[in-house]
Design an enzyme around this catalytic site. Structure first.
Site, PDB file in Angstrom:
ATOM      1  N   GLU A  47       0.856  -1.206   0.000  1.00  8.70           N
ATOM      2  CA  GLU A  47       0.000   0.000   0.000  1.00  8.70           C
ATOM      3  C   GLU A  47       0.888   1.250   0.000  1.00  8.70           C
ATOM      4  OE1 GLU A  47      -1.535   0.802   3.950  1.00  8.70           O
ATOM      5  OE2 GLU A  47      -3.332   1.784   3.163  1.00  8.70           O
ATOM      6  N   LYS A 124      -9.324   1.894  -2.009  1.00  9.84           N
ATOM      7  CA  LYS A 124      -9.538   1.364  -0.650  1.00  9.84           C
ATOM      8  C   LYS A 124     -10.894   1.786  -0.079  1.00  9.84           C
ATOM      9  CE  LYS A 124      -7.078   1.238   3.830  1.00  9.84           C
ATOM     10  NZ  LYS A 124      -5.816   1.682   4.466  1.00  9.84           N
ATOM     11  N   CYS A 169      -4.764  -2.961   2.894  1.00 14.07           N
ATOM     12  CA  CYS A 169      -4.501  -2.859   4.336  1.00 14.07           C
ATOM     13  C   CYS A 169      -5.708  -3.160   5.216  1.00 14.07           C
ATOM     14  CB  CYS A 169      -3.889  -1.504   4.674  1.00 14.07           C
ATOM     15  SG  CYS A 169      -3.148  -1.556   6.318  1.00 14.07           S
TER      16      CYS A 169
HETATM   17  N1  CDT Z   1      -2.991   1.402   6.517  1.00 10.01           N
HETATM   18  C1  CDT Z   1      -3.904   0.823   7.308  1.00 10.01           C
HETATM   19  O1  CDT Z   1      -5.057   0.658   6.934  1.00 10.01           O
HETATM   20  N2  CDT Z   1      -3.514   0.496   8.554  1.00 10.01           N
HETATM   21  C2  CDT Z   1      -4.413  -0.004   9.527  1.00 10.01           C
HETATM   22  C3  CDT Z   1      -4.000   0.445  10.880  1.00 10.01           C
HETATM   23  C4  CDT Z   1      -5.150   0.427  11.790  1.00 10.01           C
HETATM   24  S1  CDT Z   1      -4.920   1.416  13.162  1.00 10.01           S
HETATM   25  C5  CDT Z   1      -5.799   2.857  12.813  1.00 10.01           C
HETATM   26  C6  CDT Z   1      -4.565  -1.518   9.527  1.00 10.01           C
HETATM   27  O2  CDT Z   1      -5.702  -1.983   9.633  1.00 10.01           O
HETATM   28  O3  CDT Z   1      -3.563  -2.241   9.473  1.00 10.01           O
END
Ligand code: CDT
Length: 315
Positions: A47, A124, A169
């Site tokens: 990402e 996303k 993500c």
């Molecule tokens: N980039 C991304 O989506 N990261 C999130 C972090 C969550 S904490 C706000 C994840 O779900 O891995």
């Protein structure tokens, strides 16, 4: 004959705020070459692969954050990546911050075929974090400030001789992500992530807990939809903020067939037989035979949890 696709999960180590696109693209090209040398035909990057994980930084003026976005793809800085992938005969996928000509902002990823053509785009859908600076948190996660939720759904595309989908993500934590693609027969889901190893709202959650939740989500998505899942990290310490690694490939039975244990640039290469998805899809997860959609209405009727539907027996 197995339908083999040799995938390279191309993990990126940390990218500092001061690092240029040119530097990052050079690192990505080095990974393409490494992947090619190990027999890969499809390379998956994380990402927001081209920059540091900028949603940790608060820009009061929203427009200041546009520096992190790509106005065209490929653009002048990313064209060498497309050129090298085409020269090497590699298909690829990577994530980037997309700024459209109409001024819309998305956290996007693309599929690029071996001829260097963009054949698919995903934006996303599940954006974590918050809009305003939050003094209660140990660090900021401002995806909801900088992006709007994706508007393209979770399509599956015919690509590289199979059925491919993308997620990004936080999407990997939601069963709906995989199931919507599972209902299109997906055979490989590729996803990148940037996940802080600390929970900004809970000092009790350890980095090991976070890795556990990552594996749990990806393995469950793979198993319950009988699909390969390729999950690729941006890892390591970016300007003092640590992102965990854990780049892995999960097979259609949910088992991890390979995982990186470092936090640097590197490739995890695995020959994935797309026909291995068939057994689960024809048996325990034969959706057409076993799903009971008449009982799933709440999934689309409700967003948040509401009142329980149970009534006391005899009432
Ligand atoms: N980039 C991304 O989506 N990261 C999130 C972090 C969550 S904490 C706000 C994840 O779900 O891995």
């Amino acid at each position: 004959m197995p339908r083999l696709i040799t995938v390279a999960a191309a993990q990126l180590g940390p990218i500092q705020r001061a690092d240029s696109r040119k530097q990052v693209v050079a690192r990505m090209i080095a990974l393409l070459e490494k992947a090619k040398a190990q027999g890969a035909t499809f390379v998956v990057f994380p990402e927001l692969a081209l920059t540091t994980f900028f949603p940790r930084w608060y820009h009061e003026e929203r427009a200041e954050a546009d520096q992190w976005f790509e106005r065209s793809m490929p653009g002048p800085e990313t064209q060498p990546l497309f050129d090298r992938a085409r020269e090497l005969g590699l298909a690829m996928s990577f994530g980037y911050a997309e700024l459209t000509p109409e001024g819309r902002h998305f956290n996007s990823s693309i599929l690029v075929d071996r001829g260097g053509r963009i054949v698919a785009k995903y934006r996303k859908i599940h954006l974590p974090g918050h809009v305003e600076f939050d003094t209660e948190r140990t660090h900021q996660h401002l995806e909801k400030r900088y992006f709007e939720p994706g508007d393209l759904g979770f399509p599956v595309w015919e690509f590289e001789g199979g059925l491919f989908g993308m997620a990004i993500c936080n999407d990997r934590r939601w069963p709906e992500t995989y199931r919507v693609m599972g209902l299109q027969g997906v055979e490989m889901v590729v996803l990148g992530y940037n996940t802080p190893s600390a929970n900004s709202q809970s000092p009790n959650e350890t980095a090991a807990d976070r890795l556990f939740h990552h594996r749990l989500s990806v393995q469950a998505g793979a198993y319950q939809n009988s699909t390969w899942v390729v999950a690729v990290a941006k890892a390591g310490t970016e300007d003092g903020h640590h992102l965990f690694g854990g780049t892995l490939i999960a097979a259609p039975d949910g088992k991890i067939v390979g995982e990186l244990t470092h936090e640097e640039d590197g490739v995890l290469v695995h020959p994935c037989d797309l026909d291995e998805t068939r057994f689960g899809k024809a048996t325990i997860f034969d959706f057409a035979r076993h799903r009971r959609v008449e009982h799933y209405g709440l999934i689309t009727e409700r967003t948040g949890a509401g009142a329980p539907l149970g009534k006391p027996e005899g009432a």
